[in-house]
Design a protein around this motif. Sequence first.
Motif, short mmCIF file in Angstrom:
data_model
loop_
_atom_site.label_atom_id
_atom_site.label_comp_id
_atom_site.label_asym_id
_atom_site.label_seq_id
_atom_site.Cartn_x
_atom_site.Cartn_y
_atom_site.Cartn_z
N CYS A 56 0.83 -1.20 0.00
CA CYS A 56 0.00 0.00 0.00
C CYS A 56 0.87 1.25 0.00
CB CYS A 56 -0.90 0.01 1.24
SG CYS A 56 -2.25 -1.14 1.11
N TRP A 57 1.89 1.18 0.81
CA TRP A 57 2.77 2.34 0.88
C TRP A 57 3.36 2.63 -0.49
CZ3 TRP A 57 7.87 3.18 -0.28
CH2 TRP A 57 8.38 4.41 0.15
N ILE A 59 2.29 1.74 -3.47
CA ILE A 59 1.30 2.23 -4.43
C ILE A 59 0.97 3.69 -4.14
CG2 ILE A 59 -1.08 2.01 -5.21
CD1 ILE A 59 -0.80 -1.00 -4.73
N GLY A 60 0.78 3.97 -2.84
CA GLY A 60 0.48 5.34 -2.46
C GLY A 60 1.58 6.30 -2.87
N PHE A 61 2.80 5.85 -2.68
CA PHE A 61 3.95 6.68 -3.02
C PHE A 61 3.95 6.98 -4.52
CE2 PHE A 61 8.57 7.08 -3.83
CZ PHE A 61 8.78 8.18 -3.04
N TRP A 67 0.52 12.05 -9.26
CA TRP A 67 -0.36 13.21 -9.23
C TRP A 67 0.42 14.51 -9.21
CZ3 TRP A 67 -3.40 10.49 -4.86
CH2 TRP A 67 -4.28 9.57 -5.43
N LYS B 20 -8.87 11.25 -8.85
CA LYS B 20 -8.38 12.13 -7.80
C LYS B 20 -8.13 13.52 -8.35
CE LYS B 20 -5.91 13.38 -4.13
NZ LYS B 20 -6.42 13.47 -2.79
N PHE B 21 -7.51 13.51 -9.50
CA PHE B 21 -7.12 14.76 -10.12
C PHE B 21 -8.34 15.62 -10.40
CE2 PHE B 21 -5.20 17.68 -12.81
CZ PHE B 21 -5.78 17.66 -14.04
N CYS B 68 1.19 7.93 2.51
CA CYS B 68 1.35 7.08 1.35
C CYS B 68 0.53 5.82 1.51
CB CYS B 68 2.82 6.70 1.15
SG CYS B 68 3.78 8.08 0.58
N TRP B 69 0.55 5.30 2.72
CA TRP B 69 -0.19 4.06 2.97
C TRP B 69 -1.67 4.26 2.69
CZ3 TRP B 69 -4.09 2.44 6.23
CH2 TRP B 69 -4.28 1.06 6.28
N ILE B 71 -3.14 6.60 0.93
CA ILE B 71 -3.43 6.83 -0.49
C ILE B 71 -3.38 5.52 -1.26
CG2 ILE B 71 -2.59 7.94 -2.58
CD1 ILE B 71 -1.61 10.22 -0.81
N GLY B 72 -2.34 4.76 -0.98
CA GLY B 72 -2.20 3.49 -1.67
C GLY B 72 -3.39 2.59 -1.41
N TYR B 73 -3.83 2.61 -0.17
CA TYR B 73 -4.95 1.77 0.21
C TYR B 73 -6.19 2.18 -0.58
CZ TYR B 73 -8.04 -0.87 3.25
OH TYR B 73 -8.94 -1.76 3.73
N CYS B 75 -6.37 3.87 -3.30
CA CYS B 75 -6.20 3.62 -4.73
C CYS B 75 -6.51 2.19 -5.06
CB CYS B 75 -4.77 3.91 -5.15
SG CYS B 75 -4.53 5.59 -5.57
N THR B 76 -5.91 1.31 -4.29
CA THR B 76 -6.10 -0.11 -4.58
C THR B 76 -7.58 -0.47 -4.52
OG1 THR B 76 -4.16 -0.25 -3.20
CG2 THR B 76 -4.97 -2.30 -4.12
N TRP B 79 -9.36 0.85 -7.46
CA TRP B 79 -9.06 0.08 -8.68
C TRP B 79 -9.85 -1.22 -8.69
CZ3 TRP B 79 -3.16 1.12 -8.22
CH2 TRP B 79 -2.87 2.32 -8.84
#
Lengths: 665, 685
Positions: A56-57, A59-61, A67, B20-21, B68-69, B71-73, B75-76, B79
């Motif tokens: 997750c980190w 992907i987030g990164f 963006w 998001k954009f 980041c975590w 956001i990644g979460y 996003c996943t 998706w």
Amino acid sequence: MSFLRRRKGKASDSQPAPIEDESEKEQENQKHKQKQKLPSKDGGKPQKWSCVDSCCWFIGFICSIWWFLLFLYNAMPASFPQFVTEAITGPLSDPPGVKLRKEGLMAKHPVVFVPGIVTGGLELWEGHQCADGLFRKRLWGGTFGELYKRPLCWVEHMSLDNETGLDPSGIRVRPVSGLVAADYFAPGYFVWAVLIANLARIGYEEKTMYMASYDWRLSFQNTEVRDQTLSRIKSNIQLMVATNGGNKVVVIPHSMGVLYFLHFMKWVEAPAPMGGGGGSDWCAKHIKAVVNIGGPFLGVPKAVAGLFSIEARDIAVARAFAPGVLDKDVFGLQTLQHMMRMTRTWDSTMSMIPKGGDTIWGGLDWSPEGYCNCSAKKVKNNDTNTAAENRVNYGRIISFGKDVAETHSSKIEMIDFRDAVKGNNLANATHCDVWTEYHEMGVGGVKAVADYKVYTTESVLDLFRFVAPKLMTRGDAHFSYGIADNLDDPEYEHYKYWSNPLETKLPNAPDMEIYSLYGVGIPTERAYVYKLTPTAECYIPFQIDASAEGGSENPCLKGGVFSSDGDETVPVLSAGFMCAKGWRGKTRFNPSGIPTYIREYDHAPPANLLEGRGTQSGAHVDIMGNFALIEDVLRVAAGAKGEDLGGDKVHSDIFKWSENIDLDL
Amino acid sequence: MASILRFRKLCYVEPCSSLKFQSFETPKIENRDEGGVGSKTQNLLEKKQRKNKNKKQHREWRCIDSCCWVIGYMCTTCWVLLFLYHSLPATLTGFPVPESPGTRLKAEGLTPLHPVVLVPGIVTGGLELWEGRPCAEGLFRKRLWGGGFTEIFKRPLCWLEHLSLHNETGLDPPGIRVRAVPGLVAADYFAPGYFVWAVLIENLAKIGYEGKNMHMAAYDWRLSFQNTEIRDQALTRLKSKIELMYVTNGHKKVVVVPHSMGVIYFLHFMKWVESPPPMGGGGGPSWCAKHIKAIMNIGPAFLGVPKAVSNIFSAEGKDVAYIRAMDPGVLDSEILRLQTLEHVMRASRTWDSIVSLLPKGGDAIWGNLDWSPEDGHSCDLAKKGYLQTSGDTNFNNRDENRVFQVKEPVKYGRIISFGKETSQISSPQLPRHDFKDLPHKDSATNFTSSCGEVWTEYDELSRESIRKITENKAYTAQTLFDLLRFVAPKMMQRAEAHFSHGIADNLDDPKYAHYKYWSNPLETKLPVAPDMEIYSLYGVGIPTERSYVYKMSPSDKCKSIPFRIDGSAEGEAGSCLKNGVYFVDGDDSVPVLSAGLMCAKGWRGRTRFNPSGIATYIREYQHKPPASLLEGRGIESGAHVDIMGNVALIEDVLRISAGATGAQVGGDRIYSDIMRMSERINLQL
């Protein structure tokens, strides 16, 4: 585990207690373990990175950076990319539109674009169940997203009816109209867009530009029968002439659009039931010039390979590198067979079969090009003695085996295939889920075809009639490939001759001008070496013999394909011959003496990646972004005549080759 | 360049990033759910950040890492959801979709007979850039109007500059060419997901229509009608297109479907096409009879709309006044230095077409200080009464009688009144001033120059004259023009060369051959085409703006618009006054009076406006809001634009284009008071 054991215990009542105890203990143990684990998970989360967390980190990164870059990109001034390009490659020359505007050129003649095969968009108007939600979405052109999502559905909707060559029942796919039809083929891949942008710079706009989009899958006359496309073009040209102060239009056809417009010019002057009833001076009144870009006046050999085995050089090369990928049944894909089935329903592909027979394209031992000049670009000025060794039999459009392609005709044993019996393999064919007409030929037919060894342009037609009878019955009703002996014969009033420049007269319009603009300097497919496919059941039985290499003594043979000079798709012979000889001066094909001009553009590949597809390209489609060509088109549209442009501009040997061709004028 | 283009393409392909954009760049375009997700992400983000500031002792989980975590979460998950959504078959995603009218009528055996011409209205057509200033680089052939509207946010001033026309000529400013998008794409969707014509087109296609027998007559809706011919030859192109379709479809006449302003544009066209060449199209006096089968006007603004008045006068409507009442100051605050309304006013005042929508017919139609045809209309009962009766077709007058006894009539005739009381007191008490001789400018030349870059004609008015205007208190549809001529002299001078808003006394007067009268149904005769049919299809049951209560704008600053709708003026419960606007029955934009009067009275039978007795039909559609969010904009809506998705309306259009006549679709269908209103109007026929 424990669950299973317990059931076992229940089943055997004799000794239940200890086992159950055991199992309960086990369960408790497991619970304990879980309990021990759980707090460590809760507490450990901030301290310990589990795999999922790091994913997750990560992907987030990535997303955040993405963006951020996107934001920067959008905040960037629009001129930035150009600035970078200039910084790297040095100052760019002005686009021709800007340059000519500074010279004071203004929009004068309305412009009509006639797109070629494949480049025009097609959209769905009515479809089967599987195409739900695609109403008025592009099936062809654009992103081709549906091709990946539902390929079979897509193929089904893109195919036409096998008998009539019109819509299959329940499916209506229609051309996109307007400039958007062919400005970009796919996002970022321009076709007409650059030309349109440059025309706009000298003042053109929607009302003075017209994209004559048509359904390029249909035969030319069928576009009128089904969509009234020719009538619409006629009405639009009349409208544009009327609303622009009587200035005649400049027509810019590209690729197959050239033949389509030839057809149009005959159609519009022909009397009403079959033609447009415009009268014999319609073209003289409404057309100032026809500026043909990359015109396959006499057809392209690529069409032969396309129809015969649905492949071209690119596919043959792919096969040479990774044999089997395309043919394997592993994926159950049978891509080529599906493609062949689809394209064989498109009548328009037959309009590009080489025309004029052996007289134009060469016989077994003779061809107008004669010698290989693929490397001629390097040795252009002193090629006379080197060329002697590189004699190529271009006339043999299809030969089976490399040695056959090179030996003299008297040494080849040709067994006529025309009477060969086709094996009746229908029972076998049923298990092939893809139907191509090859399955009806059987082994005997395939062998007979291979035994004939060598085909010239004329015998290729017989070959097609043999291997694809239905296709050719349809095609022969709409197109003709010969040379007329007597153009005044009333049979030539039929529409099937209208798109063949060797069987029609140009309209009576002495003030009109015909240009042929095309690229040169790129090896272009001209003849093929074929072989039989090893297994011949559900496959296409023939394929290009990619292993046939000419080596140093015959550089023109590469990957089973003989190349000559051209723009990668259309050989110079086809693009230039009519304007160089057939129509030059007052001939029987050009009774009113319409002046013709040849403008060739020598191919110069883009210097670096930043240039994209280059501003000096001569390739068949990329030439639409060639600055020199655009400048010529703009000048003609703004009112210049052929002499003002500088008349002919020739880099190739087209005039020499035309002399070699013995055509009665 | 190409590599960058490819990069850009990738960006748009990437589903999540674009979500998001767009969630902070263009919130309105994405649908609400996705916007919600975006903002939720941000909220979560902030929370997480705060939490992590508290827990700084854990060194491994730094703030950025957890960001980041998260956001990644997110996003996943999105998706995965997106993937699931796309892998679902199309039929499963929504609720069971009711059968569309096209499918049903196809099963009945309807096939295309008459070619169809669609004429879009104001605002809904797309406009694209053909030539622009340096600030608009890279926008060549991109849509400035319609579509994404992303450029408003990126470069608002540049955008406004390109959409404005020349202040004197009403044509292109030098160096700028903005043109109408051609083809069906011009107005099928206004913005992604917001259909205009798309539903109708799809249903027409279901019974067999396609590009060759369907044409969108797109035109530049900013120009005056005659100027679309002068600049773009739009009328000539339309004429040639109709003639072509007539010929290529087996000599079948066309069915024209204009919407909103397209209705008066097509009126203009019919006069133009039969007029002799220099000014007209030279089609001869029987052109319409030969080529047109029926005109199906949707939401027609035959006699103008009061909305246009407030738009020109103070660049606002009901919605803007409402926002102001809720949150005063947002729009006017100079903190942001936005001056949105002023900029909008400046741009829209260069658009001649808006003037074509000003109320036509003066006091005779729209009412004077004390009288109006809608007298007795009650907003409260209007809704309920209709809901009850919407089911049965033979609507009788009992309900109406109940309506009439309720209150003293609202004075709708006063289209603009200053102050709530003035809108209600009787006319003798009203003061009258003549402001025509007032000086336009005081000695205040510095006045304008200090006003910065925004120029509206208000800057040239002195405070004195503004005060005088407000003292005059009330304006009717007739005196309104004097007012507009006074506050916006240049605009009115330009536009009145192209439009007229009166009633003709003698239609045979040769002056009515001029094109400025062609779009006014009260100053032209219909063509001689006895076989033609004219339909008026519109929604009813929605409160529609009819007249306004104004006040002076409090700020004396020179840059602002000196008048505004008095959002505080509220009537008691159940009255028609809300936020300074009086409402009547209509379709949210066009009052019933404007949409229905011509077909109900002006052209009904053989009148002087309709010498050949063309048959007219009124088809009203009772508004029903969508039952649930899933229905989107509803399939029984009566709102001005949403009605294009109304299944009953679509069925009518389909039947007519497949060859039915007015009598076959059921003749008139009326829910509103239009017949009663038109009886009350004293119009010489």
